[in-house]
Design a protein around this motif. Structure first.
Motif, short mmCIF file in Angstrom:
data_model
loop_
_atom_site.label_atom_id
_atom_site.label_comp_id
_atom_site.label_asym_id
_atom_site.label_seq_id
_atom_site.Cartn_x
_atom_site.Cartn_y
_atom_site.Cartn_z
N ALA B 62 68.47 95.17 62.15
CA ALA B 62 67.88 93.80 62.30
C ALA B 62 69.03 93.05 63.19
O ALA B 62 68.38 92.29 63.97
CB ALA B 62 68.23 93.22 60.87
N ALA B 63 70.34 93.38 63.12
CA ALA B 63 71.26 92.64 64.09
C ALA B 63 70.98 93.16 65.51
O ALA B 63 71.10 92.32 66.44
CB ALA B 63 72.81 92.92 63.42
N PHE B 64 70.67 94.24 65.64
CA PHE B 64 70.55 94.85 67.02
C PHE B 64 69.15 94.27 67.60
O PHE B 64 69.22 93.94 68.60
CB PHE B 64 70.41 96.64 66.78
N HIS B 65 68.32 94.34 66.77
CA HIS B 65 66.94 93.62 67.11
C HIS B 65 67.31 91.98 67.81
O HIS B 65 66.87 91.43 68.58
CB HIS B 65 65.79 93.59 66.36
N ALA B 66 68.31 91.57 66.92
CA ALA B 66 68.31 89.90 67.11
C ALA B 66 69.17 89.87 68.30
O ALA B 66 68.97 88.99 69.39
CB ALA B 66 69.16 89.43 66.00
N ILE B 67 70.24 90.71 68.74
CA ILE B 67 70.72 90.59 70.04
C ILE B 67 69.98 90.93 70.94
O ILE B 67 70.09 90.18 72.16
CB ILE B 67 72.10 91.68 70.01
N GLN B 68 69.18 92.03 70.97
CA GLN B 68 68.35 92.37 72.13
C GLN B 68 67.44 91.34 72.43
O GLN B 68 66.95 91.10 73.45
CB GLN B 68 67.61 93.65 71.65
N ALA B 69 66.89 90.55 71.54
CA ALA B 69 66.03 89.31 71.67
C ALA B 69 66.66 88.45 72.15
O ALA B 69 65.86 87.22 72.73
CB ALA B 69 65.23 89.01 70.38
N ASP B 70 67.96 87.96 72.38
CA ASP B 70 68.65 86.66 72.71
C ASP B 70 69.22 86.97 74.17
O ASP B 70 70.17 87.74 74.56
CB ASP B 70 69.55 86.52 71.62
N PRO B 71 68.49 86.14 75.09
CA PRO B 71 69.00 86.20 76.54
C PRO B 71 70.71 85.95 76.61
O PRO B 71 71.19 86.23 77.61
CB PRO B 71 68.29 85.21 77.08
N HIS B 72 71.12 85.28 75.71
CA HIS B 72 72.50 84.76 75.92
C HIS B 72 73.47 85.73 75.12
O HIS B 72 74.63 85.57 74.95
CB HIS B 72 72.68 83.25 75.19
N GLN B 73 72.93 86.95 74.67
CA GLN B 73 73.67 88.11 74.16
C GLN B 73 73.56 89.08 75.11
O GLN B 73 72.60 89.78 75.37
CB GLN B 73 73.31 88.31 72.88
N LEU B 74 74.82 89.72 75.40
CA LEU B 74 74.95 90.88 75.89
C LEU B 74 75.99 91.85 75.25
O LEU B 74 76.99 91.48 74.75
CB LEU B 74 75.67 91.00 77.51
N LEU B 75 75.21 92.96 74.78
CA LEU B 75 76.04 94.11 74.20
C LEU B 75 76.34 95.30 75.03
O LEU B 75 75.11 95.82 75.52
CB LEU B 75 75.07 94.41 72.71
N VAL B 76 77.51 95.52 75.44
CA VAL B 76 77.46 96.57 76.05
C VAL B 76 78.30 97.83 75.50
O VAL B 76 79.17 97.77 74.84
CB VAL B 76 78.24 96.00 77.62
N VAL B 77 78.14 98.93 76.30
CA VAL B 77 79.05 100.14 76.04
C VAL B 77 79.50 100.76 77.26
O VAL B 77 78.73 100.74 78.28
CB VAL B 77 78.31 101.15 75.15
N ALA B 78 80.73 101.54 77.01
CA ALA B 78 81.31 102.13 78.08
C ALA B 78 80.92 103.84 77.54
O ALA B 78 81.20 104.04 76.42
CB ALA B 78 82.77 101.88 78.35
N VAL B 79 80.32 104.41 78.48
CA VAL B 79 79.95 105.89 77.97
C VAL B 79 80.87 106.90 78.80
O VAL B 79 80.84 106.77 80.05
CB VAL B 79 78.58 105.99 78.24
#
Lengths: 171, 171
Positions: B62-79
């Protein structure tokens, strides 16, 4: 002086007020008249950072519209006899940590000098905490300038714990 | 060991990646496989707070989808070599104070134990600061637990100043 009544939830948020279509909404009116950001400037730290000229600095207008358009921002005012005597901004932030919990974040708490020490700040912050519970937040957070000794005691009395360092980087 | 390449901006954000329609996007894949929140738990403070079981705890989804839906949130990963080795969440918050300025807020900075001290955290945070400049933020802020001494030195080296107390209230 009678204590100022805290606005009802439905009238507190700029956004809700606008949704309700009230043309004479006090928060919007306070903003447009410049009274809102004069309150931001009514403070030893805010004085040097704000612009109280009229017509409003267009940066304030743009910010007001950005807040109004974002369902995760609530900007609230406490009104006493048609005067804005307190403000608070509440942001709801989704996150993956702590089991994917939402957190509420409090910013821009200001009470006019002549309305302090009567429980108004406590009312505003308790209202914000209740909003956070209602939205299922696991955590409420805020930072306050270390120089604001009164503010630190105020938040500690409300149960907040200063477990974190608050870092800022001015761009 | 060669230093892990920081993902390109276009691949960093869950949201951007999803917008690009890549089915094999590393951030989304990392999340769905549980690798993302295992990283959140790979830490003395996170260990007690997260749930690393598979299938994923539905709160994370649910949290992942909330972040994904919000243009003011960026969740980033280094791979690095298909492994998630670092994460950071960046929130953009509008406000009326400081002349109606936006602020960027950094949360959930985590680097896997075997990828520390090679500049990866610095890369992630500098990337976030650059994003904040690009969006016109006047301020970048974050809090870090006072017990994380390494983190405090890390942010101070990057120019952050601990001017604020960071208060939390668990609900």
């Amino acid at each position: 002086m009678s204590p100022p009544a805290l606005c009802l939830t439905a009238r507190l948020g700029f956004r809700q007020t606008v949704q309700h279509g009230e043309r004479n909404d006090p928060p919007g009116g306070c903003f447009r008249s410049g009274r809102y950001h004069r309150l931001l400037a009514d403070d030893e730290l805010g004085r040097s950072r704000e612009d109280v000229s009229i017509p409003l600095n267009s940066n304030y207008v743009a910010a007001f519209h950005a807040i109004q358009a974002d369902p995760h921002q609530l900007l609230v005012v406490a009104v006493h006899r048609e005067h804005v005597v307190g403000t608070l901004q509440l942001s709801f932030i989704p996150g993956l940590s702590r089991l994917g919990s939402w957190r509420g974040q409090i910013e821009a708490v200001r009470i006019t000098a002549d309305h302090r020490r009567i429980g108004l700040g406590r009312n505003l912050v308790e209202w914000a905490i209740a909003q956070c519970r209602e939205r299922g937040c696991q955590l409420v957070q805020l930072t306050t300038d270390k120089r604001r000794l009164d503010a630190r005691r105020f938040y500690e009395r409300l149960g907040f714990v200063a477990t974190h360092e608050g870092y800022k980087l001015l761009l």
